[in-house]
Design a protein around this motif. Structure first.
Motif, PDB file in Angstrom:
ATOM      1  N   SER A   1      29.569  44.165  38.045  1.00 20.74           N
ATOM      2  CA  SER A   1      28.456  43.638  37.258  1.00 20.74           C
ATOM      3  C   SER A   1      27.546  42.787  38.131  1.00 20.74           C
ATOM      4  O   SER A   1      27.898  42.402  39.241  1.00 20.74           O
ATOM      5  CB  SER A   1      28.992  42.791  36.094  1.00 20.74           C
TER       6      SER A   1
ATOM      7  N   VAL B   1      25.709  39.275  38.713  1.00 17.85           N
ATOM      8  CA  VAL B   1      25.934  37.871  38.367  1.00 17.85           C
ATOM      9  C   VAL B   1      24.718  37.067  38.830  1.00 17.85           C
ATOM     10  O   VAL B   1      24.137  37.324  39.872  1.00 17.85           O
ATOM     11  CB  VAL B   1      27.226  37.301  38.988  1.00 17.85           C
ATOM     12  N   GLU B   2      24.367  36.094  38.014  1.00 21.18           N
ATOM     13  CA  GLU B   2      23.210  35.261  38.315  1.00 21.18           C
ATOM     14  C   GLU B   2      23.517  34.360  39.507  1.00 21.18           C
ATOM     15  O   GLU B   2      24.601  33.781  39.602  1.00 21.18           O
ATOM     16  CB  GLU B   2      22.825  34.429  37.104  1.00 21.18           C
TER      17      GLU B   2
ATOM     18  N   ASP C   1      28.422  41.963  41.967  1.00 20.23           N
ATOM     19  CA  ASP C   1      29.804  41.506  42.092  1.00 20.23           C
ATOM     20  C   ASP C   1      30.715  42.719  41.943  1.00 20.23           C
ATOM     21  O   ASP C   1      30.913  43.224  40.836  1.00 20.23           O
ATOM     22  CB  ASP C   1      30.125  40.456  41.024  1.00 20.23           C
TER      23      ASP C   1
ATOM     24  N   THR D   1      33.966  42.790  39.497  1.00 17.40           N
ATOM     25  CA  THR D   1      33.725  42.917  38.056  1.00 17.40           C
ATOM     26  C   THR D   1      32.757  44.049  37.722  1.00 17.40           C
ATOM     27  O   THR D   1      32.484  44.299  36.547  1.00 17.40           O
ATOM     28  CB  THR D   1      33.151  41.600  37.488  1.00 17.40           C
TER      29      THR D   1
ATOM     30  N   PHE E   1      19.858  37.814  40.973  1.00 15.84           N
ATOM     31  CA  PHE E   1      21.188  38.339  40.703  1.00 15.84           C
ATOM     32  C   PHE E   1      21.766  38.984  41.956  1.00 15.84           C
ATOM     33  O   PHE E   1      21.033  39.552  42.757  1.00 15.84           O
ATOM     34  CB  PHE E   1      21.127  39.380  39.581  1.00 15.84           C
TER      35      PHE E   1
END
Length: 116
Positions: free
Chosen positions: A108, A110-111, A103, A106, A100
């Motif tokens: 968060s 992300v993969e 980001d 966002t 991961f």
């Protein structure tokens, strides 16, 4: 011998392993610009009585007068003053076989996919 970091405007510009007496000769510039980052004395006492941060400095790291830390990786991340480590607002997921990346837009994780 000890590790020293040359600090200019709060930023590490050079690192060296040397003894204090040799550094004081001035062959590496003004000795006052160099900050000792490790102590080989019994108990690791800071010469000015400050708390000792046993972290090593690398070029480009920042110095706050007590310890060294990397620049803030993202605006949303916070620094732990005890460990000098940066943390994302949420922990990174731990999923076997997956990676991961953070980001920031966002806020968060992300993969990371193949080919990305």
């Amino acid at each position: 011998m000890a590790h020293f970091a040359k600090v200019e405007n709060g930023v590490v510009t050079s690192v060296i392993v040397i003894d204090q007496e040799t550094l004081n000769l001035g062959h590496w510039g003004d000795p006052a610009l160099w900050v000792q980052t490790s102590y080989r004395t019994s108990g690791g006492q800071h010469p000015e009585g400050k708390p000792v941060r046993r972290n090593y400095a690398g070029i480009g790291m920042l110095y706050d007068g007590v310890g060294f830390h990397a620049p803030q990786p993202y605006p949303s991340w916070t620094k732990d003053d005890a460990t000098y480590q940066w943390s994302a607002p949420t922990p990174m997921p731990v999923v076997e076989g997956k990676r991961f990346n953070w980001d920031e837009p966002t806020l968060s994780w992300v993969e990371v996919t193949q080919g990305a």
